[in-house]
Design a protein around this motif. Sequence first.
Motif, PDB file in Angstrom:
ATOM      1  N   GLU A  45     -11.410 -59.780   7.381  1.00  0.00           N
ATOM      2  CA  GLU A  45     -10.823 -58.434   7.456  1.00  0.00           C
ATOM      3  C   GLU A  45     -11.412 -57.668   8.639  1.00  0.00           C
ATOM      4  OE1 GLU A  45      -8.429 -57.327   5.537  1.00  0.00           O
ATOM      5  OE2 GLU A  45      -8.442 -58.603   3.770  1.00  0.00           O
ATOM      6  N   ASP A  74      -7.267 -49.524   7.414  1.00  0.00           N
ATOM      7  CA  ASP A  74      -7.176 -50.171   6.091  1.00  0.00           C
ATOM      8  C   ASP A  74      -7.967 -51.472   6.078  1.00  0.00           C
ATOM      9  OD1 ASP A  74      -5.443 -48.252   5.117  1.00  0.00           O
ATOM     10  OD2 ASP A  74      -3.648 -49.520   5.182  1.00  0.00           O
ATOM     11  N   GLU A  75      -7.851 -52.238   7.177  1.00  0.00           N
ATOM     12  CA  GLU A  75      -8.548 -53.539   7.222  1.00  0.00           C
ATOM     13  C   GLU A  75     -10.063 -53.324   7.128  1.00  0.00           C
ATOM     14  OE1 GLU A  75      -6.499 -55.745   6.896  1.00  0.00           O
ATOM     15  OE2 GLU A  75      -4.738 -55.439   8.151  1.00  0.00           O
ATOM     16  N   HIS A  78     -10.838 -52.824   3.603  1.00  0.00           N
ATOM     17  CA  HIS A  78     -10.798 -54.076   2.838  1.00  0.00           C
ATOM     18  C   HIS A  78     -12.115 -54.840   3.009  1.00  0.00           C
ATOM     19  CE1 HIS A  78      -6.117 -54.194   3.252  1.00  0.00           C
ATOM     20  NE2 HIS A  78      -6.558 -53.130   2.644  1.00  0.00           N
ATOM     21  N   TYR A  81     -14.743 -53.174   0.805  1.00  0.00           N
ATOM     22  CA  TYR A  81     -14.661 -53.475  -0.641  1.00  0.00           C
ATOM     23  C   TYR A  81     -15.196 -54.878  -0.897  1.00  0.00           C
ATOM     24  CZ  TYR A  81     -10.507 -50.312  -0.377  1.00  0.00           C
ATOM     25  OH  TYR A  81      -9.624 -49.319  -0.100  1.00  0.00           O
ATOM     26  N   ILE A 154      -6.249 -53.959  -2.254  1.00  0.00           N
ATOM     27  CA  ILE A 154      -6.047 -54.624  -0.956  1.00  0.00           C
ATOM     28  C   ILE A 154      -4.600 -55.124  -0.848  1.00  0.00           C
ATOM     29  CG2 ILE A 154      -6.708 -56.669   0.411  1.00  0.00           C
ATOM     30  CD1 ILE A 154      -9.592 -56.194  -0.480  1.00  0.00           C
ATOM     31  N   GLU A 158      -1.786 -54.376   1.899  1.00  0.00           N
ATOM     32  CA  GLU A 158      -1.232 -55.477   2.709  1.00  0.00           C
ATOM     33  C   GLU A 158       0.300 -55.458   2.678  1.00  0.00           C
ATOM     34  OE1 GLU A 158      -3.057 -56.873   4.648  1.00  0.00           O
ATOM     35  OE2 GLU A 158      -4.947 -57.572   3.825  1.00  0.00           O
TER      36      GLU A 158
END
Length: 323
Positions: A45, A74-75, A78, A81, A154, A158
Amino acid sequence: MDAEKLLATFDDKIDREIRIEPKDWMPEEYRKMLIRQISQHAHSEIVGMLPEANWITRAPSLKRKATLLAKVQDEAGHGLYLYCAAETLNISREEMIDQLLSGKAKYSSIFNYPTLSWADMGAIGWLVDGAAIMNQVPLCRASYGPYARGMVRICKEESFHQRQGYEILLTLSRGSKQQKAMAQDALNRWWWPSLMMFGPNDDASPHTAQSMKWKIKRFSNDELRQKFVDVCVEQAAILGITIPDSDLKWNEERRHYDFGEINWDEFWNVVKGNGPCNKERLDARISAHENGAWVREAAMAHAEKKKRKMEKENLEKKSDVKV
Ligand code: 3HC
């Protein structure tokens, strides 16, 4: 409990689809398998931000730029997390980062290819995020709680990424002759590496059988790759672009598309560090880590200051109570 009973309790939970949680007993090999997969996933990610970040400053409109920026952010989320999920298995973030930066850890082969045109943003969203969804939706049912729960959010994100990529390609494919050619060129370059994302064929995959037994993976690499091909054929037809595989054809008996042989030499070469951008990607991560050292130091100093302040306040409260 003795070792046999602990193992029996663990196996029973797996059989009955009861999630394994961080404080539960688990076999050492299960813990190692999860650390391996989750940390590789987290690294993917984070490294995966680089090929697209390359196009943020060159996006063709403000709307495209804002969307791409959000996707790349967002990546990063990810990755965070996933590092947190791996940390519940008793490995530190520093150790995982160290494994990535020293070249010891793997990350997805797909991110070692260059992004040569704006159409690549479309192809990455459609194919790379599309492959990621195909692979990761079943991981929402993985037997390890923190990983499975992390995957739910996630996968939702996606899904947005996949649609934004497809929409970029749809716009290009309905545009000028040159724009349509850009879309086709991007598909030509990203198709085969996207199929490689699912990993080696099942008979060459050392981890799949055990991982499926423990219900970490729910489908094998080949099963997921086949599902992906089947979905993409129709999507490519809507775009009016051609998948670069002369062996691709519907097999009525199997009720699936047959497809050509993947170049496994290329795949292993990229995995071993010799892909077109491996060095560039690792260098970028190393320099980001070095340049971010002051941020980590400042955050630690701030946390220490807050901790001392709280300790002082607690002491004062205690002495007030005594008075
Ligand atoms: N790139 C690099 N290495 C790969 C790979 C790939 N595409 N596919 C497999 N490998 C590696 C494995 O990690 C393993 O290496 P190791 O033994 O040194 O750990 C080796 O090749 C053998 O493969 P296996 O099939 O036996 O390994 P797994 O059972 O772990 O399956 C996997 C590989 C399917 C990638 C699995 O680990 C998985 O499902 N991981 C979670 C999802 C993930 O990591 N996806 C990466 C992309 S993330 C992403 O796409 C970001 C999104 O924003 C676009």
